[in-house]
Design a protein around this motif. Structure first.
Motif, PDB file in Angstrom:
ATOM      1  N   VAL A  37       0.782  -1.263   0.076  1.00 50.47           N
ATOM      2  CA  VAL A  37       0.192  -0.078   0.088  1.00 50.47           C
ATOM      3  C   VAL A  37       0.767   1.010  -0.017  1.00 50.47           C
ATOM      4  O   VAL A  37       0.579   2.280  -0.737  1.00 50.47           O
ATOM      5  CB  VAL A  37      -0.980   0.118   1.248  1.00 50.47           C
ATOM      6  N   ARG A  40       2.774   1.555  -3.618  1.00 42.93           N
ATOM      7  CA  ARG A  40       1.950   1.596  -4.835  1.00 42.93           C
ATOM      8  C   ARG A  40       0.742   2.339  -4.851  1.00 42.93           C
ATOM      9  O   ARG A  40      -0.026   2.594  -5.795  1.00 42.93           O
ATOM     10  CB  ARG A  40       1.259  -0.027  -5.496  1.00 42.93           C
ATOM     11  N   ARG A  41       0.373   2.962  -3.623  1.00 39.55           N
ATOM     12  CA  ARG A  41      -1.001   3.608  -3.527  1.00 39.55           C
ATOM     13  C   ARG A  41      -0.600   5.033  -3.127  1.00 39.55           C
ATOM     14  O   ARG A  41       0.348   5.174  -2.341  1.00 39.55           O
ATOM     15  CB  ARG A  41      -1.936   3.053  -2.623  1.00 39.55           C
ATOM     16  N   ARG A  42      -1.357   5.886  -3.615  1.00 37.10           N
ATOM     17  CA  ARG A  42      -1.402   7.466  -3.176  1.00 37.10           C
ATOM     18  C   ARG A  42      -2.655   7.806  -2.542  1.00 37.10           C
ATOM     19  O   ARG A  42      -3.719   7.928  -3.392  1.00 37.10           O
ATOM     20  CB  ARG A  42      -0.642   8.376  -4.080  1.00 37.10           C
ATOM     21  N   PHE A  43      -3.137   8.393  -1.387  1.00 34.24           N
ATOM     22  CA  PHE A  43      -4.385   8.628  -1.143  1.00 34.24           C
ATOM     23  C   PHE A  43      -3.958   9.291   0.618  1.00 34.24           C
ATOM     24  O   PHE A  43      -2.954   9.511   0.999  1.00 34.24           O
ATOM     25  CB  PHE A  43      -4.619   7.277  -0.333  1.00 34.24           C
ATOM     26  N   HIS A  46      -1.530   9.095   3.369  1.00 33.34           N
ATOM     27  CA  HIS A  46      -0.458   8.214   3.067  1.00 33.34           C
ATOM     28  C   HIS A  46       0.347   8.611   4.098  1.00 33.34           C
ATOM     29  O   HIS A  46       1.303   7.764   4.683  1.00 33.34           O
ATOM     30  CB  HIS A  46      -0.073   8.484   1.699  1.00 33.34           C
ATOM     31  N   ARG A 113       9.013  -2.818   1.210  1.00 29.89           N
ATOM     32  CA  ARG A 113       8.499  -1.583   0.637  1.00 29.89           C
ATOM     33  C   ARG A 113       9.651  -1.458  -0.501  1.00 29.89           C
ATOM     34  O   ARG A 113       9.310  -1.164  -1.728  1.00 29.89           O
ATOM     35  CB  ARG A 113       8.376  -0.477   1.297  1.00 29.89           C
ATOM     36  N   GLU A 117       9.205  -1.175  -4.702  1.00 30.28           N
ATOM     37  CA  GLU A 117       9.395   0.008  -5.444  1.00 30.28           C
ATOM     38  C   GLU A 117      10.433  -0.302  -6.662  1.00 30.28           C
ATOM     39  O   GLU A 117      10.508   0.490  -7.653  1.00 30.28           O
ATOM     40  CB  GLU A 117      10.046   1.128  -4.451  1.00 30.28           C
ATOM     41  N   GLU A 125       1.184  -3.787 -15.006  1.00 30.78           N
ATOM     42  CA  GLU A 125       0.293  -3.329 -15.891  1.00 30.78           C
ATOM     43  C   GLU A 125      -0.106  -4.365 -16.987  1.00 30.78           C
ATOM     44  O   GLU A 125      -1.124  -4.560 -17.661  1.00 30.78           O
ATOM     45  CB  GLU A 125       0.656  -1.962 -16.290  1.00 30.78           C
ATOM     46  N   ARG A 134      -5.899  -8.558  -9.798  1.00 31.33           N
ATOM     47  CA  ARG A 134      -4.988  -7.688  -9.069  1.00 31.33           C
ATOM     48  C   ARG A 134      -4.409  -8.860  -8.197  1.00 31.33           C
ATOM     49  O   ARG A 134      -3.229  -8.757  -7.956  1.00 31.33           O
ATOM     50  CB  ARG A 134      -5.651  -6.549  -8.242  1.00 31.33           C
TER      51      ARG A 134
END
Length: 233
Positions: A37, A40-43, A46, A113, A117, A125, A134
């Protein structure tokens, strides 16, 4: 070594291995999820999540142990509920495992992590465009590629859990046979006359275990990396 270590020392070593193994095993799935998370995720939030994950590295361990005590202690609401269900952790070896897992969690997440990355998102993708879900992309593409990081994170967390002292002794005290791990045993031996020899033996054991964990981590990570590259070649 059976003649070199006394019964109390063996007991502390066995309990430390048990606590570290359980702490690592239980926290590994969550560590992989949180690392994914964060990588790979931006929210919104974060940065807050990242800060909370790494907070045990910055806080004094005694503070972490105290927070665990006021949360999971017998008089705390959560602790009382767990006690009623027969799942209490305060002043038990399971509480030592919980404290060790929390203190080791940042090291585990950071190693995993960094591995995530380093994986090219285009590979994931491409698999997704071919119709893979997924979960399937993660299990068949991402997870094999980050295996060295997962191994490294797990072994570093195990070594950290073996050496955890401040949070553990604050949360679960220093009860022989129940919560007295290697660091707690060393501390206890240093408090009694004539205990220096036992303390030194456990110090040597701690150094050997820590160095062994680092060497095994490096060796396994290199082997898995070579295998992954050989498969991709």
């Amino acid at each position: 070594m059976s003649d070199w270590l006394g019964p109390a020392e063996w007991q502390a070593l066995a309990l430390s291995l048990r606590v570290a193994f359980v702490a690592t095993l239980v926290s590994l799935p969550l560590g992989i999820l949180v690392a994914f998370v964060l990588a790979r995720r931006r929210f919104p939030g974060h940065g807050l999540l990242n800060g909370l994950v790494h907070l045990p590295l910055i806080l004094p361990p005694v503070v972490t142990g105290y927070l665990l005590l006021i949360t999971f202690g017998p008089q705390a609401p959560v602790g009382a509920m767990l006690e009623g269900l027969g799942l209490g952790v305060a002043f038990r070896w399971t509480g030592a495992a919980l404290a060790a897992a929390i203190m080791a969690f940042p090291l585990m997440v950071r190693a995993i992590r960094l591995s995530i990355e380093a994986v090219d998102p285009k590979l994931e993708e491409a698999a997704a465009t071919l119709g893979a879900s997924r979960l399937r992309v993660f299990l068949t593409i991402t997870l094999p590629l980050i295996a060295p990081g997962v191994l490294t994170g797990a072994i570093l967390a195990f070594a950290k859990a073996m050496g955890e002292f401040g949070a553990t002794i604050t949360f679960v005290s220093n009860i022989p046979g129940e919560t007295r791990t290697l660091p707690s045993a060393i501390y206890a031996f240093l408090q009694v006359p004539g205990g220096e020899a036992s303390a030194w033996r456990l110090v040597i054991v701690s150094i050997v275990v820590a160095m062994g964990a680092l060497l095994v981590s490096e060796g396994l990570a290199r082997r898995v990396t070579d295998r992954v590259r050989g498969r991709d070649a």
